[in-house]
Design an enzyme around this catalytic site. Structure first.
Site, PDB file in Angstrom:
ATOM      1  N   GLU A 131       0.853  -1.188   0.000  1.00 38.57           N
ATOM      2  CA  GLU A 131       0.000   0.000   0.000  1.00 38.57           C
ATOM      3  C   GLU A 131       0.896   1.248   0.000  1.00 38.57           C
ATOM      4  O   GLU A 131       0.971   2.004   0.962  1.00 38.57           O
ATOM      5  CB  GLU A 131      -0.950  -0.063   1.209  1.00 38.57           C
ATOM      6  CG  GLU A 131      -1.897  -1.256   1.094  1.00 38.57           C
ATOM      7  CD  GLU A 131      -2.561  -1.664   2.405  1.00 38.57           C
ATOM      8  OE1 GLU A 131      -3.185  -2.740   2.446  1.00 38.57           O
ATOM      9  OE2 GLU A 131      -2.455  -0.913   3.395  1.00 38.57           O
ATOM     10  N   HIS A 186      -3.262   3.449   5.240  1.00 38.49           N
ATOM     11  CA  HIS A 186      -3.372   2.242   4.399  1.00 38.49           C
ATOM     12  C   HIS A 186      -3.891   2.570   3.001  1.00 38.49           C
ATOM     13  O   HIS A 186      -4.270   3.699   2.715  1.00 38.49           O
ATOM     14  CB  HIS A 186      -4.366   1.265   5.033  1.00 38.49           C
ATOM     15  CG  HIS A 186      -3.863   0.570   6.247  1.00 38.49           C
ATOM     16  ND1 HIS A 186      -3.497  -0.751   6.253  1.00 38.49           N
ATOM     17  CD2 HIS A 186      -3.655   1.027   7.502  1.00 38.49           C
ATOM     18  CE1 HIS A 186      -3.094  -1.087   7.467  1.00 38.49           C
ATOM     19  NE2 HIS A 186      -3.180  -0.024   8.255  1.00 38.49           N
ATOM     20  N   GLU A 219      -7.934   4.803   4.818  1.00 33.66           N
ATOM     21  CA  GLU A 219      -7.805   3.978   3.618  1.00 33.66           C
ATOM     22  C   GLU A 219      -7.891   4.859   2.382  1.00 33.66           C
ATOM     23  O   GLU A 219      -8.830   5.635   2.226  1.00 33.66           O
ATOM     24  CB  GLU A 219      -8.927   2.928   3.564  1.00 33.66           C
ATOM     25  CG  GLU A 219      -8.908   1.927   4.711  1.00 33.66           C
ATOM     26  CD  GLU A 219      -7.864   0.813   4.563  1.00 33.66           C
ATOM     27  OE1 GLU A 219      -7.217   0.757   3.491  1.00 33.66           O
ATOM     28  OE2 GLU A 219      -7.706   0.032   5.509  1.00 33.66           O
TER      29      GLU A 219
END
Ligand code: ZN
Length: 388
Positions: A168, A258, A334
């Site tokens: 990531e 992330h 995210e």
């Protein structure tokens, strides 16, 4: 000329399984001692001006098969500028990438890579700045340092950490943006943040997985974000040393950065299911999220992970473990591998530059909630005094 493909470099990952003219069949190599695979990064030589077809044939068994529909692979000529390959498609477990390389040497990756060399450049540049303290918190299993940068003079203890999942890479691009802003002597938001907070920043939690070209695990196939309840020197020294350092400083605010393979949006995941959830924690998480949504058109709250009922949190994950352990506000950010479909970019998709801008907006949001963080810290101190 015949096509040559290789991945024998920092964060490289691919295996050639068949080749016929300008069509090449490829496989993504699994993370060592694990079945996870999705990250790819390789160079392709000898096809300048000819159309090539690359078939990555084991995408059906990848960690997140939902990551492939609507996904476009990344291409670079100079390893700086990474544009999307429009003719990328997914069917029956195979990702097909079709394009005509402009030159005889091009680079292809799942997302713009963030190499360990760039990591060292970032950490060294930051460490040389006045007021920035560098510490190695410990060693990874391959013997790499877990780098931590500390700066700021305030009472509020803020931990930012990224790349528990090494594939990531947008997470470390985010870190680069965050660190550039936070150390800017002229940025008024950064000046107030440094006055009110002490920052501890770990730009890369998983240097071994990063260098090995892993998607999700460290040198022994361990997912670090399932180790926070019981980290060990044998399996997860990266988490053991970072959690130990957090125990020494305490935590008021934490962010774990992330990327998400499937969801085409930026979103936060919180700690709703922890056993000792307090109203202050819930309120501050919601306030941060609402503020970020107001400040950044690249952030939203409609799409995200399922919110777990009270008592059902997975305490092996860092966000929940820290919220429970320190009574702090902690969160997982995210970012997409694909794009933010609410504000798409046809050429680049989600990108390093946009990750860096989002980091700026996250820090603006942190600044906006500082008064409430100070109040919550005072409340917590009162409660602890009353209990003692
Ligand atoms: Zn992740």
């Amino acid at each position: 000329m015949t096509i040559t493909i290789s991945s024998a470099f920092d964060a490289g990952n691919i295996r050639v399984v068949g080749q016929s003219g300008d069509t090449v069949d490829l496989e993504i190599v699994k993370d060592h001692m694990s079945d996870f695979h999705q990250w790819f990064h390789f160079r392709l030589a000898g096809a300048g001006g000819r159309e090539v077809t690359l078939n990555i044939v084991n995408c059906g068994s990848a960690a997140y098969p939902d990551g492939w529909p609507d996904y476009k692979a990344c291409l670079s000529l100079d390893r700086e500028d990474w544009a999307r390959i429009p003719d990328t498609s997914y069917a029956d477990g195979t990702l097909t990438i079709r394009f005509t390389p402009e030159t005889d040497l091009v680079w292809i990756a799942y997302f713009a890579p963030y190499s360990m060399e760039r990591h060292h450049d970032l950490v060294s540049t930051l460490a040389a700045l006045p007021g920035v303290e560098y510490r190695s918190l410990g060693k990874s299993l391959d013997g790499q340092d877990i780098d931590c940068l500390t700066f700021g003079e305030g009472d509020l203890t803020v931990w930012l950490y990224a790349r528990q999942h090494p594939g990531e890479t947008m997470a470390e691009w985010w870190m680069e943006g965050a660190l550039e802003k936070l150390t800017d002597p002229d940025d008024p938001i950064a000046r107030v943040l440094r006055r009110d907070c002490t920052f501890h920043v770990v730009p890369n939690m998983n240097p071994d997985g990063s260098r090995r070209g892993h998607l999700r695990t460290n040198a022994v196939g361990v997912n670090l974000n399932r180790e926070w309840h019981a980290p060990s020197a044998e399996k997860s020294p990266e988490v053991l040393c970072v959690r130990g350092a957090m125990d020494e400083t305490g935590v008021d605010f934490a962010m774990d950065v992330h990327g998400d393979e499937a969801i085409p949006a930026n979103f936060l995941a919180g700690f709703e299911g922890i056993p000792s959830l307090t109203p202050d924690q819930s309120r501050l998480f919601a306030l941060f999220s609402d503020t970020l949504q107001r400040l950044s058109p690249d952030f939203q709250t409609r799409q995200g992970y399922e919110i777990l009922p009270a008592g059902q949190a997975n305490m092996s994950m860092s966000t929940t473990q820290l919220a429970e352990r320190f009574g702090c506000v902690s969160m997982t950010l995210e970012m997409p591998f694909k794009d933010n479909f609410d504000l798409p970019d046809e050429v680049y998709g989600w990108s390093p530059e946009r990750s860096k801008y989002l980091a700026g907006s996250c820090l603006d949001s942190l600044h906006a909630i500082l008064p409430e963080l100070h109040k919550a810290r005072a409340n917590k101190a009162e409660l602890e005094k009353a209990e003692a």
